[in-house]
Design a protein around this motif. Structure first.
Motif, PDB file in Angstrom:
ATOM      1  N   LEU A 377      47.712 -63.278  -5.728  1.00  0.00           N
ATOM      2  CA  LEU A 377      48.333 -63.182  -4.403  1.00  0.00           C
ATOM      3  C   LEU A 377      49.755 -63.731  -4.409  1.00  0.00           C
ATOM      4  N   GLY A 378      50.039 -64.670  -5.317  1.00  0.00           N
ATOM      5  CA  GLY A 378      51.389 -65.213  -5.430  1.00  0.00           C
ATOM      6  C   GLY A 378      52.402 -64.199  -5.928  1.00  0.00           C
ATOM      7  N   GLN A 379      51.921 -63.114  -6.548  1.00  0.00           N
ATOM      8  CA  GLN A 379      52.811 -62.069  -7.048  1.00  0.00           C
ATOM      9  C   GLN A 379      53.012 -60.938  -6.032  1.00  0.00           C
ATOM     10  N   ASN A 385      55.991 -55.751   5.350  1.00  0.00           N
ATOM     11  CA  ASN A 385      54.717 -55.053   5.204  1.00  0.00           C
ATOM     12  C   ASN A 385      53.632 -55.883   5.891  1.00  0.00           C
ATOM     13  N   ASN A 386      52.407 -55.419   5.795  1.00  0.00           N
ATOM     14  CA  ASN A 386      51.290 -56.099   6.447  1.00  0.00           C
ATOM     15  C   ASN A 386      50.344 -56.741   5.446  1.00  0.00           C
ATOM     16  N   ASN A 387      50.851 -57.105   4.275  1.00  0.00           N
ATOM     17  CA  ASN A 387      50.000 -57.695   3.244  1.00  0.00           C
ATOM     18  C   ASN A 387      49.367 -59.006   3.701  1.00  0.00           C
ATOM     19  N   GLY A 388      50.109 -59.784   4.465  1.00  0.00           N
ATOM     20  CA  GLY A 388      49.568 -61.043   4.952  1.00  0.00           C
ATOM     21  C   GLY A 388      48.335 -60.833   5.815  1.00  0.00           C
ATOM     22  N   VAL A 391      45.250 -59.961   3.650  1.00  0.00           N
ATOM     23  CA  VAL A 391      44.646 -61.161   3.057  1.00  0.00           C
ATOM     24  C   VAL A 391      43.853 -61.929   4.109  1.00  0.00           C
ATOM     25  N   ALA A 392      44.439 -62.075   5.298  1.00  0.00           N
ATOM     26  CA  ALA A 392      43.782 -62.834   6.365  1.00  0.00           C
ATOM     27  C   ALA A 392      42.453 -62.189   6.768  1.00  0.00           C
ATOM     28  N   LEU A 393      42.448 -60.872   6.929  1.00  0.00           N
ATOM     29  CA  LEU A 393      41.221 -60.185   7.328  1.00  0.00           C
ATOM     30  C   LEU A 393      40.158 -60.262   6.222  1.00  0.00           C
ATOM     31  N   THR A 394      40.592 -60.098   4.979  1.00  0.00           N
ATOM     32  CA  THR A 394      39.644 -60.117   3.861  1.00  0.00           C
ATOM     33  C   THR A 394      38.941 -61.463   3.763  1.00  0.00           C
TER      34      THR A 394
END
Length: 490
Positions: A377-379, A385-388, A391-394
């Protein structure tokens, strides 16, 4: 000076870490460590199911012995590969999956061990049929999805370590006794000290040494339970259908086949997590071969009245912890498992390790799985974008069944089979959230090979010495530049 994991003599860069062949002594020690880590989980399923269907204790011991034998064979095939369609050739330990535990108990109470075996055989064939198209889901696993899933795996299996620390199940009398917690803490401290201050083989077998020392200390205060060891025969070879002939019924077959979807998703997640740790890109072919191995092992084990197999996530954390990435080490683990299956006394000997001792080791091992996901996730790029949110939903939805186990208790039993697994919920959430929030990102297949996790640092004393030498050389260089005549005389 670059720290390196222990390797056999080889030219630099000529062999990938996953393909290293270490000295046999090291491979045995590292392999034994893997076996000790997975042993409690490997024997738990036959133990629980055997009791649920009413098998006598002597039959349950034989069931465990046969299970270890098949675990060993499946592990060797998975790590070394057979031909072009079996084995992902990654350091993965195979064992009975917990995902099918509750369904098999329900089937066993209604249809007996024969009904379980018939359903297991068909479910193995189901895996083989689904493997080619399931493996193509690799395009739905960019770094944001993969990192979220691997982090979730590490967090989801942490309750297993918590149960071990308390002494077993939270429903047991005396669970969480202060002595059990103290011994788990002592084992953890022993492992951390060995890992921090030792080097070489000793450092990389810190978990094994910690388990041995912890068990010895435990025996000074509480006698180890020798009942199972004394009642176990010396030799046992698996036999076909030892307890019942397979029976095929529609409901058990359909139920267990649906559970295999969960098993396949979890196995693919473990393969991709392992590939990320060892620095080997996991493609659709590797996923297919890995699933084929699970399918073949599951189909065959049904003929021995055994249960479905998948990759063990806890051993993924051990690879990250020790930095020993060789698949040949895991193949040695398979040989040890086979021997433990044949020499039943060896299998019973490992049962002597108290669960709180295993729990102390489990904290760092399972935590390292989450660390691997956090590194991925650090990469990830989180700008524009909506990557954050992915991660939060997962993590948020995936952890729900873990932190609130009874959350879906009002759902139909069939739905609960899927909803009880946080890894399944998290995996589906990560894929769907990434598709809907980030659009076409999943269809951009990443061609870059993953960067392997860095090898664990050497001992603290060695690091200090290296820094001291570097500082001295730097001072000498500055001295020569400022006073060349004086430096020449010195």
């Amino acid at each position: 000076m670059k720290d390196m994991a222990p390797t056999a003599s080889r030219s630099a860069g000529s062999t990938a870490p996953v393909d290293e062949v270490l000295p046999i002594t090291q491979m045995f020690l590292y392999g034994l460590q893997h076996v000790l880590v997975m042993y409690a989980g490997a024997v738990a399923v036959p133990l629980v199911v055997g009791n649920a269907v009413g098998l006598p204790p002597e039959h349950i011991i034989l069931l465990i012995s046969a299970d270890l034998f098949v675990c060993g064979v499946a592990t060797i095939i998975q790590s070394l590969g057979v031909g072009t369609w079996l084995g992902c050739r990654l350091p993965l330990i195979q064992g009975c999956t917990f995902a099918a535990l509750i369904p098999m108990v329900l089937i066993g109470k209604e249809y007996g061990i024969g009904g379980i075996s018939g359903a297991v055989i068909v479910s193995g064939i189901f895996i083989l049929a689904c493997a080619p198209w399931m493996s193509k889901l690799i395009r739905f696993f960019p770094k944001v999805v993969m990192g979220s899933i691997v982090t979730l795996i590490g967090m989801s299996i942490m309750p297993v370590a918590g149960g071990w620390i308390g002494g077993g199940s939270s429903e047991m009398a005396g669970f969480g006794a202060p002595f059990a917690l103290l011994m788990a803490f002592i084992t953890l401290v022993i492992i951390l000290n060995i890992y921090t201050f030792a080097s070489g083989v000793v450092k990389n077998t810190s978990v094994l040494i910690g388990l041995i020392i912890g068990s010895i200390i435990w025996s000074f205060f509480k006698p180890l339970d020798l009942h199972l060891f004394n009642s176990t025969q010396w030799l046992h070879l698996p036999t076909l259908m030892p307890f019942a002939k397979p029976e095929f019924h529609i409901i058990p077959v359909a139920l267990l086949s649906m559970v295999m979807v969960v098993v396949m998703v979890e196995t693919m997640s473990s393969m991709m997590a392992t590939g990320d740790i060892v620095g080997k890109k996991v493609d659709a072919k590797m996923l297919r071969n890995g699933l084929n191995t699970c399918g073949v092992a599951t189909t065959i084990c049904g003929l021995f009245n055994l249960f479905p197999y998948s990759a063990f996530a806890q051993n993924v954390g051990l690879i990250g912890l020790t930095g020993v990435r060789s698949r040949f080490v895991v193949s040695v683990s398979g040989v040890i498992l086979i021997l433990m299956g044949i020499f039943a006394k060896m299998a019973a000997l490992v049962v002597l390790i108290p669960k709180p001792i295993l729990g102390g080791a489990g904290i760092v091992m399972f935590g390292m799985v989450a660390v691997s996901g956090i590194r991925t996730l650090g990469q990830v790029n989180y700008r524009n974008n909506n990557n954050g949110m992915v991660v939060a939903l997962t993590l948020g939805l995936g952890m729900m069944p873990v932190v609130v186990p009874n959350l879906f208790s009002q759902f139909p039993p069939m739905a609960q089979l899927f909803l009880h697994s946080g890894i399944t919920i998290g995996t589906l959430t990560a894929i769907v959230a990434n598709l809907t929030l980030n659009g076409s990102v999943p269809f951009r297949v990443n061609q870059e090979a993953p960067v392997p996790d860095p090898a664990p640092p050497s001992s603290a004393a060695r690091n200090v010495a290296v820094r001291t030498v570097r500082m001295w050389l730097l001072l000498r260089k500055v001295q020569k530049e400022q006073n060349p005549e004086e430096a020449r005389e010195g």
